[in-house]
Design a protein around this motif. Structure first.
Motif, PDB file in Angstrom:
ATOM      1  N   ASN A   6       7.654 -50.805 -43.238  1.00 29.90           N
ATOM      2  CA  ASN A   6       9.064 -51.053 -44.046  1.00 29.90           C
ATOM      3  C   ASN A   6      10.121 -51.283 -43.099  1.00 29.90           C
ATOM      4  OD1 ASN A   6       9.240 -48.438 -42.755  1.00 29.90           O
ATOM      5  ND2 ASN A   6       9.569 -47.247 -44.626  1.00 29.90           N
ATOM      6  N   GLY A   7       9.853 -51.239 -41.821  1.00 28.61           N
ATOM      7  CA  GLY A   7      10.968 -51.799 -40.928  1.00 28.61           C
ATOM      8  C   GLY A   7      11.563 -50.593 -40.401  1.00 28.61           C
ATOM      9  N   PHE A   8      11.375 -49.305 -40.655  1.00 26.62           N
ATOM     10  CA  PHE A   8      11.703 -47.927 -40.268  1.00 26.62           C
ATOM     11  C   PHE A   8      11.166 -47.816 -38.917  1.00 26.62           C
ATOM     12  CE2 PHE A   8      12.797 -45.755 -44.544  1.00 26.62           C
ATOM     13  CZ  PHE A   8      13.632 -46.715 -44.794  1.00 26.62           C
ATOM     14  N   TYR A   9      11.855 -47.191 -37.826  1.00 24.06           N
ATOM     15  CA  TYR A   9      11.429 -46.963 -36.620  1.00 24.06           C
ATOM     16  C   TYR A   9      11.043 -45.471 -36.558  1.00 24.06           C
ATOM     17  CZ  TYR A   9      13.062 -51.413 -34.727  1.00 24.06           C
ATOM     18  OH  TYR A   9      13.315 -52.746 -34.275  1.00 24.06           O
ATOM     19  N   TYR A  10      10.042 -44.987 -35.895  1.00 22.83           N
ATOM     20  CA  TYR A  10       9.696 -43.771 -35.812  1.00 22.83           C
ATOM     21  C   TYR A  10       9.432 -43.214 -34.217  1.00 22.83           C
ATOM     22  CZ  TYR A  10       4.501 -45.265 -36.348  1.00 22.83           C
ATOM     23  OH  TYR A  10       3.719 -45.811 -36.071  1.00 22.83           O
ATOM     24  N   VAL A  11       9.380 -41.867 -34.194  1.00 18.85           N
ATOM     25  CA  VAL A  11       9.399 -41.443 -32.769  1.00 18.85           C
ATOM     26  C   VAL A  11       8.337 -40.229 -32.785  1.00 18.85           C
ATOM     27  CG1 VAL A  11      10.705 -40.306 -30.904  1.00 18.85           C
ATOM     28  CG2 VAL A  11      11.813 -42.355 -32.083  1.00 18.85           C
ATOM     29  N   ASN A  12       7.761 -39.886 -31.854  1.00 19.91           N
ATOM     30  CA  ASN A  12       6.865 -38.847 -31.786  1.00 19.91           C
ATOM     31  C   ASN A  12       7.736 -37.796 -30.975  1.00 19.91           C
ATOM     32  OD1 ASN A  12       6.833 -39.945 -28.997  1.00 19.91           O
ATOM     33  ND2 ASN A  12       4.853 -39.566 -28.559  1.00 19.91           N
ATOM     34  N   GLY A  13       8.624 -37.405 -31.699  1.00 17.28           N
ATOM     35  CA  GLY A  13       9.448 -36.275 -31.088  1.00 17.28           C
ATOM     36  C   GLY A  13      10.183 -35.716 -32.476  1.00 17.28           C
ATOM     37  N   THR A  14      11.424 -35.048 -31.998  1.00 16.94           N
ATOM     38  CA  THR A  14      12.092 -34.433 -32.598  1.00 16.94           C
ATOM     39  C   THR A  14      13.429 -35.212 -33.229  1.00 16.94           C
ATOM     40  OG1 THR A  14      13.737 -33.566 -31.005  1.00 16.94           O
ATOM     41  CG2 THR A  14      11.733 -32.153 -31.310  1.00 16.94           C
ATOM     42  N   PRO A  15      13.775 -34.538 -34.310  1.00 14.75           N
ATOM     43  CA  PRO A  15      15.287 -35.152 -34.864  1.00 14.75           C
ATOM     44  C   PRO A  15      16.167 -35.529 -33.785  1.00 14.75           C
ATOM     45  CG  PRO A  15      14.384 -33.524 -36.461  1.00 14.75           C
ATOM     46  CD  PRO A  15      13.745 -33.218 -35.199  1.00 14.75           C
ATOM     47  N   ALA A  70      22.309 -49.287 -47.370  1.00 15.98           N
ATOM     48  CA  ALA A  70      22.188 -50.963 -46.840  1.00 15.98           C
ATOM     49  C   ALA A  70      23.320 -51.640 -47.634  1.00 15.98           C
ATOM     50  CB  ALA A  70      20.681 -51.208 -46.937  1.00 15.98           C
ATOM     51  N   ASP A  71      23.895 -51.582 -48.775  1.00 15.76           N
ATOM     52  CA  ASP A  71      24.763 -52.305 -49.473  1.00 15.76           C
ATOM     53  C   ASP A  71      26.141 -52.303 -48.721  1.00 15.76           C
ATOM     54  OD1 ASP A  71      22.974 -52.756 -51.456  1.00 15.76           O
ATOM     55  OD2 ASP A  71      23.607 -50.989 -52.673  1.00 15.76           O
ATOM     56  N   VAL A  72      26.391 -51.599 -47.895  1.00 17.97           N
ATOM     57  CA  VAL A  72      27.602 -51.407 -47.184  1.00 17.97           C
ATOM     58  C   VAL A  72      27.712 -51.307 -45.623  1.00 17.97           C
ATOM     59  CG1 VAL A  72      28.728 -49.899 -48.935  1.00 17.97           C
ATOM     60  CG2 VAL A  72      27.865 -48.910 -46.960  1.00 17.97           C
ATOM     61  N   ALA A  73      26.665 -51.471 -45.101  1.00 16.84           N
ATOM     62  CA  ALA A  73      26.399 -51.502 -43.517  1.00 16.84           C
ATOM     63  C   ALA A  73      25.021 -51.990 -43.050  1.00 16.84           C
ATOM     64  CB  ALA A  73      26.607 -49.940 -43.178  1.00 16.84           C
ATOM     65  N   GLN A  74      24.930 -52.124 -41.802  1.00 16.74           N
ATOM     66  CA  GLN A  74      23.794 -52.434 -41.093  1.00 16.74           C
ATOM     67  C   GLN A  74      23.088 -51.183 -40.662  1.00 16.74           C
ATOM     68  OE1 GLN A  74      23.967 -55.256 -37.730  1.00 16.74           O
ATOM     69  NE2 GLN A  74      22.060 -54.271 -36.905  1.00 16.74           N
ATOM     70  N   VAL A  75      21.977 -50.917 -41.440  1.00 18.87           N
ATOM     71  CA  VAL A  75      21.348 -49.420 -41.512  1.00 18.87           C
ATOM     72  C   VAL A  75      20.095 -49.696 -40.430  1.00 18.87           C
ATOM     73  CG1 VAL A  75      20.080 -47.728 -42.721  1.00 18.87           C
ATOM     74  CG2 VAL A  75      22.189 -48.799 -43.406  1.00 18.87           C
ATOM     75  N   THR A  76      19.834 -48.712 -39.546  1.00 17.13           N
ATOM     76  CA  THR A  76      18.667 -48.890 -38.493  1.00 17.13           C
ATOM     77  C   THR A  76      18.199 -47.250 -38.714  1.00 17.13           C
ATOM     78  OG1 THR A  76      19.540 -50.157 -36.902  1.00 17.13           O
ATOM     79  CG2 THR A  76      17.892 -49.043 -36.128  1.00 17.13           C
ATOM     80  N   VAL A  77      17.024 -47.265 -39.137  1.00 17.27           N
ATOM     81  CA  VAL A  77      16.414 -46.006 -39.337  1.00 17.27           C
ATOM     82  C   VAL A  77      15.448 -45.639 -38.128  1.00 17.27           C
ATOM     83  CG1 VAL A  77      14.673 -44.444 -40.836  1.00 17.27           C
ATOM     84  CG2 VAL A  77      16.253 -46.071 -41.943  1.00 17.27           C
ATOM     85  N   VAL A  78      15.738 -44.347 -37.515  1.00 21.82           N
ATOM     86  CA  VAL A  78      14.910 -43.991 -36.525  1.00 21.82           C
ATOM     87  C   VAL A  78      14.755 -42.438 -36.664  1.00 21.82           C
ATOM     88  CG1 VAL A  78      14.795 -43.517 -33.896  1.00 21.82           C
ATOM     89  CG2 VAL A  78      16.023 -45.560 -34.801  1.00 21.82           C
ATOM     90  N   ALA A  79      13.277 -42.276 -37.101  1.00 23.42           N
ATOM     91  CA  ALA A  79      13.078 -40.755 -37.247  1.00 23.42           C
ATOM     92  C   ALA A  79      11.748 -40.208 -36.953  1.00 23.42           C
ATOM     93  CB  ALA A  79      13.234 -40.778 -38.976  1.00 23.42           C
ATOM     94  N   PRO A  80      11.576 -38.990 -37.126  1.00 20.65           N
ATOM     95  CA  PRO A  80      10.157 -38.456 -36.488  1.00 20.65           C
ATOM     96  C   PRO A  80       8.912 -38.898 -37.149  1.00 20.65           C
ATOM     97  CG  PRO A  80      11.951 -36.958 -37.037  1.00 20.65           C
ATOM     98  CD  PRO A  80      12.402 -37.946 -37.640  1.00 20.65           C
ATOM     99  N   GLU A  81       8.162 -39.015 -36.744  1.00 22.09           N
ATOM    100  CA  GLU A  81       6.754 -39.570 -37.135  1.00 22.09           C
ATOM    101  C   GLU A  81       5.929 -38.706 -38.078  1.00 22.09           C
ATOM    102  OE1 GLU A  81       3.623 -40.330 -34.160  1.00 22.09           O
ATOM    103  OE2 GLU A  81       3.588 -38.341 -33.473  1.00 22.09           O
ATOM    104  N   ARG A  82       6.713 -37.320 -38.121  1.00 20.49           N
ATOM    105  CA  ARG A  82       6.047 -36.354 -38.915  1.00 20.49           C
ATOM    106  C   ARG A  82       7.290 -35.311 -39.416  1.00 20.49           C
ATOM    107  NH1 ARG A  82       4.720 -31.405 -36.270  1.00 20.49           N
ATOM    108  NH2 ARG A  82       4.481 -31.495 -33.892  1.00 20.49           N
TER     109      ARG A  82
END
Length: 247
Positions: free
Chosen positions: A58-67, A24-36
């Motif tokens: 915390n602002g992270f996005y999560y998906v009910n799927g795979t990486p 986050a210090d060097v870029a606009q970061v968007t987190v999209v990760a699995p829910e488990r």
């Protein structure tokens, strides 16, 4: 700079939190990760049901799927523009040699690569997870390095960082994938309901771990950088199979 951050351990994993904070210090970061935890999911896409995208406190996005789902959904259905880079990790545990076939961490980066985006898969090589900060710092250095390059084509780098303090890391070396012995057999046991169940056995020990491999580098406290490709063609056997057709 816009970075899409993913993993296979789940959006709540400490590795992705460390990485998001540093990048986050060097870029606009968007987190999209699995829910488990989806470790070992490899490059699987979910095709038998719809996916949902939710946002954590915390602002992270999560998906009910795979990486792979996460990166594909984010790039093709969430963003208006392609991110400049996809970073996957920080995985807890190495992804070396044959591990890359099964790894969800590598799969997330691979999906970015297939979508035309420079991608990194970053793993911390132990199950203790004592020095996420070392791996995060290495990832930051690699992001800065790639940002300076004029890339003629996307790159896919598999990065394995020894779990030691940053000051104890030695040079960064370019490696090839090593090879493991075959995996241990499944472990057969009984569930609390006395049903027979099976646990997948542990990965095999290193077999091809000589100088120049990722195994050798990590063993010597070096950061291993392995450029990967997706072409599975066994070129050495093309003439063999052609020969079968004329017999």
């Amino acid at each position: 700079m816009r970075i899409l951050l993913c993993n296979d351990d789940g959006y709540f994993a400490p590795g992705i939190e460390h990485l998001a904070r540093v990048l986050a210090d060097v870029a606009q970061v968007t987190v999209v990760a699995p829910e488990r935890d989806r470790s070992g999911a490899s490059n699987s896409l979910t095709l038998d049901r719809p996916l949902s995208l939710k946002r954590a406190a915390n602002g992270f996005y999560y998906v009910n799927g795979t990486p792979t789902d996460c990166v594909h959904l984010a790039v093709t259905g969430m963003f208006d523009e392609l991110p400049d880079m996809v970073v996957s990790g920080i995985n807890i545990g190495a992804n070396m040699g044959d591990d890359t076939i099964y790894s969800g961490t590598v799969a997330a980066a691979t999906e970015g690569f297939l979508l035309g985006i420079p991608s990194l898969a970053v793993s911390l090589c132990s199950k203790a997870g004592e020095h996420y900060d070392s791996a995060a710092r290495v990832a930051l250095e690699l992001v800065a390095m790639l940002q300076k390059q004029t890339l003629r084509e996307p790159v896919l780098l598999n990065v394995n960082v020894p779990d030691v303090p940053y000051e104890q890391l030695r040079e960064r070396v370019v490696t090839r994938l090593g090879k493991r012995h075959k995996a241990e057999p499944v472990v057969r046991t009984l569930s609390p309901r006395h049903e027979t169940v099976y646990w997948i056995g542990a990965a095999g020990e290193a077999q091809d771990a000589g100088e120049g491999t990722d195994f050798h580098a990590v063993l010597n406290n070096q950061v291993s950088l392995t450029p990967l490709q997706i072409d599975l063609t066994h070129n050495a056997q093309l003439s063999l199979v052609r020969g079968w057709l004329v017999e």
